[in-house]
Design a protein around this motif. Structure first.
Motif, PDB file in Angstrom:
ATOM      1  N   HIS A 162     -19.448  27.707  13.382  1.00 49.48           N
ATOM      2  CA  HIS A 162     -20.843  27.256  13.501  1.00 49.48           C
ATOM      3  C   HIS A 162     -21.803  28.352  12.744  1.00 49.48           C
ATOM      4  O   HIS A 162     -22.687  27.882  12.113  1.00 49.48           O
ATOM      5  CB  HIS A 162     -21.537  27.243  14.801  1.00 49.48           C
ATOM      6  CG  HIS A 162     -20.956  26.006  15.559  1.00 49.48           C
ATOM      7  ND1 HIS A 162     -21.298  25.860  16.897  1.00 49.48           N
ATOM      8  CD2 HIS A 162     -20.160  25.015  15.026  1.00 49.48           C
ATOM      9  CE1 HIS A 162     -20.714  24.411  17.229  1.00 49.48           C
ATOM     10  NE2 HIS A 162     -20.056  23.864  16.148  1.00 49.48           N
ATOM     11  N   ALA A 194     -28.044  20.861   6.939  1.00 54.77           N
ATOM     12  CA  ALA A 194     -26.575  19.854   7.227  1.00 54.77           C
ATOM     13  C   ALA A 194     -26.034  20.283   8.505  1.00 54.77           C
ATOM     14  O   ALA A 194     -25.355  19.548   9.220  1.00 54.77           O
ATOM     15  CB  ALA A 194     -25.505  20.220   5.943  1.00 54.77           C
ATOM     16  N   ALA A 195     -26.145  21.546   8.749  1.00 57.51           N
ATOM     17  CA  ALA A 195     -25.749  22.034  10.169  1.00 57.51           C
ATOM     18  C   ALA A 195     -26.320  21.483  11.346  1.00 57.51           C
ATOM     19  O   ALA A 195     -25.813  21.167  12.190  1.00 57.51           O
ATOM     20  CB  ALA A 195     -25.574  23.412  10.132  1.00 57.51           C
ATOM     21  N   ARG A 217     -27.993  18.538  10.925  1.00 52.34           N
ATOM     22  CA  ARG A 217     -27.551  17.216  11.153  1.00 52.34           C
ATOM     23  C   ARG A 217     -26.201  17.016  11.855  1.00 52.34           C
ATOM     24  O   ARG A 217     -26.162  15.843  12.426  1.00 52.34           O
ATOM     25  CB  ARG A 217     -27.622  16.518   9.875  1.00 52.34           C
ATOM     26  CG  ARG A 217     -29.038  16.205   9.269  1.00 52.34           C
ATOM     27  CD  ARG A 217     -28.871  15.325   8.190  1.00 52.34           C
ATOM     28  NE  ARG A 217     -28.341  15.982   6.945  1.00 52.34           N
ATOM     29  CZ  ARG A 217     -28.869  16.742   5.939  1.00 52.34           C
ATOM     30  NH1 ARG A 217     -30.138  17.001   5.952  1.00 52.34           N
ATOM     31  NH2 ARG A 217     -27.917  17.363   4.877  1.00 52.34           N
ATOM     32  N   ALA A 218     -25.452  18.044  11.815  1.00 46.98           N
ATOM     33  CA  ALA A 218     -23.938  17.897  12.276  1.00 46.98           C
ATOM     34  C   ALA A 218     -23.930  18.289  13.629  1.00 46.98           C
ATOM     35  O   ALA A 218     -22.981  18.127  14.434  1.00 46.98           O
ATOM     36  CB  ALA A 218     -23.041  18.662  11.493  1.00 46.98           C
ATOM     37  N   GLY A 219     -24.966  18.488  14.522  1.00 42.38           N
ATOM     38  CA  GLY A 219     -25.231  19.005  15.528  1.00 42.38           C
ATOM     39  C   GLY A 219     -24.873  20.288  16.057  1.00 42.38           C
ATOM     40  O   GLY A 219     -24.688  20.640  17.413  1.00 42.38           O
ATOM     41  N   ALA A 265     -21.664  27.640   9.103  1.00 43.55           N
ATOM     42  CA  ALA A 265     -22.127  26.470   8.774  1.00 43.55           C
ATOM     43  C   ALA A 265     -23.877  26.482   8.779  1.00 43.55           C
ATOM     44  O   ALA A 265     -24.338  26.177   7.906  1.00 43.55           O
ATOM     45  CB  ALA A 265     -21.845  25.319   9.829  1.00 43.55           C
TER      46      ALA A 265
END
Length: 401
Positions: A268, A278-279, A281-283, A271
């Protein structure tokens, strides 16, 4: 009459120049290699001027001199990895050192409890800064203002005479304690075996998943780790023993390495620094990762300040001042951590601190002026950032790819 369309083939890509290919390889490769080359050049240059530069005594002095910078740079690395920056942690280290020294020396609080209070105070202050940053204020402005506030806070924490002497107290033993050679070699052996066992565990995990791998992937890293650890112990125990600050730096680096490379937290962390949207949106909990990074920086600043106070045998209004902040940021960047976030490793802290500290140590050993040290340090920092910019955009020239 039917109309048929003939698909047009995409024009062939123009061959990339050797320079562009080299930049791509360097961007994907190990950034520590150029740092090690630069470090070797620095050592060779200073050794050619004074053979005492690479003596056991001077190398031990060098490791003690860079301990504070390395620990502070370690915290800076975490902040840079999430794409932020901090300008207040050096002064914060002085505030935490003043708090710990005041509690342990003037108030009679047990040293261990004073250290814990100082670390918690450092984390609390960086937490406040991080909360403001996650609110939307640029970290450059927040930490710049925080630096000014902390310069006033240290005057509040210090007693009316604006100094606390720790000479002759247990606080002074933090930096003066030396671990005997026998114990140091035992610690090196345990660390080497633990690392080898971990690599063996990874090797078996890959085999169980059907991934083809070679036992050399276990053997070579374990041998390299053993050589580095035992070689370091051999050099650093030539005087009184392994200095306690060196052990503290090593333990903090190993803990940081594990969490940044072997846990979900590390995934994380990179990211968020690589692409925050983008991180998100990826949760990935972006705000929480920023808070965690600043909390780690606060703890590192407190430890760095207390080690420095123990070495200097006191705390004053100048603690945490001077070039410490510049050196910490320079160490992180020179060591290979990107100012743009998402790239770098915790080893950047120690490698960059070695580069910056080696320049300073060599200048002092040769009796050169302070201006030479500033010129050299600034030039190395500019070159390191320029290299990072080139690797980030993939071209030597702006606007080209």
């Amino acid at each position: 009459m039917s109309l048929t369309t003939t698909p047009t083939s995409a024009p062939p890509e123009s061959p990339r120049s050797p320079v562009a290919r080299f930049i791509d390889v360097a961007a994907r490769g190990h950034r520590s290699i150029p740092v090690l080359v630069v470090l070797a050049i620095i050592w060779i240059v200073f050794y050619s001027q004074s053979p005492a530069y690479l003596s056991f005594r001077n190398i031990t002095n060098l490791t003690l001199q860079i301990a504070t910078t390395a620990i502070l740079a370690l915290g800076v690395v975490f902040v840079l990895l999430v794409g932020e920056i901090d300008l207040s942690s050096a002064v914060l280290s002085g505030v935490c050192a003043a708090l710990a020294a005041g509690l342990a020396v003037n108030s009679g609080l047990p040293l261990g409890l004073a250290i814990v209070v100082a670390i918690l105070a450092g984390m609390a202050i960086t937490l406040i800064e991080a909360l403001v940053i996650t609110f939307g204020v640029p970290s450059l402005i927040v930490t710049l203002g925080g630096m000014v506030i902390l310069q006033g806070l240290i005057l509040v924490v210090l007693p009316p005479e604006f100094t606390v002497s720790v000479a002759g107290t247990p606080f002074a033993k933090i930096a003066s304690t030396a671990i005997p050679a026998g114990t140091s070699y035992l610690l090196a052996a345990v660390a080497t075996l633990a690392f080898a066992a971990y690599r063996l565990y990874q090797f078996r995990e890959r085999l169980s998943t059907g991934t083809r791998t070679s036992p050399i992937a276990v053997l070579i890293p374990a041998v390299v780790a053993g050589v580095v650890l035992f070689g370091g112990v051999f050099i650093l125990t030539r005087q009184r023993g392994l200095p306690m600050p060196v052990l503290i730096v090593a333990v903090m680096l190993l803990i940081a390495w594990y969490f940044t490379t072997q846990t979900r937290y590390g995934i994380h962390l990179y990211a968020v620094g690589g692409d925050r949207e983008a991180a998100q949106r990826a949760g990935v909990p972006v705000r929480r990762m920023v808070l965690y990074s600043f909390l780690i920086l606060g703890a590192c600043a407190a430890v760095a300040g207390m080690i420095d106070a123990s070495r200097q045998l006191g705390v004053s209004v100048t603690s945490g001042g001077g070039p410490l902040m510049l050196n910490a940021i320079a160490a992180a960047v020179v060591g290979g951590t990107s100012l743009f976030g998402g790239r770098g490793s915790i080893w950047s802290a120690i490698l960059g601190a070695l580069v910056i500290g080696s320049i300073s140590n060599g200048v002092q050993l040769l009796g050169l002026t302070t201006e030479v040290q500033y010129f050299a340090t600034g030039a190395v920092l500019i070159i390191a950032v320029a290299v990072d910019v080139v690797l980030t955009r993939g071209s030597l020239w702006p606007g080209r790819r």
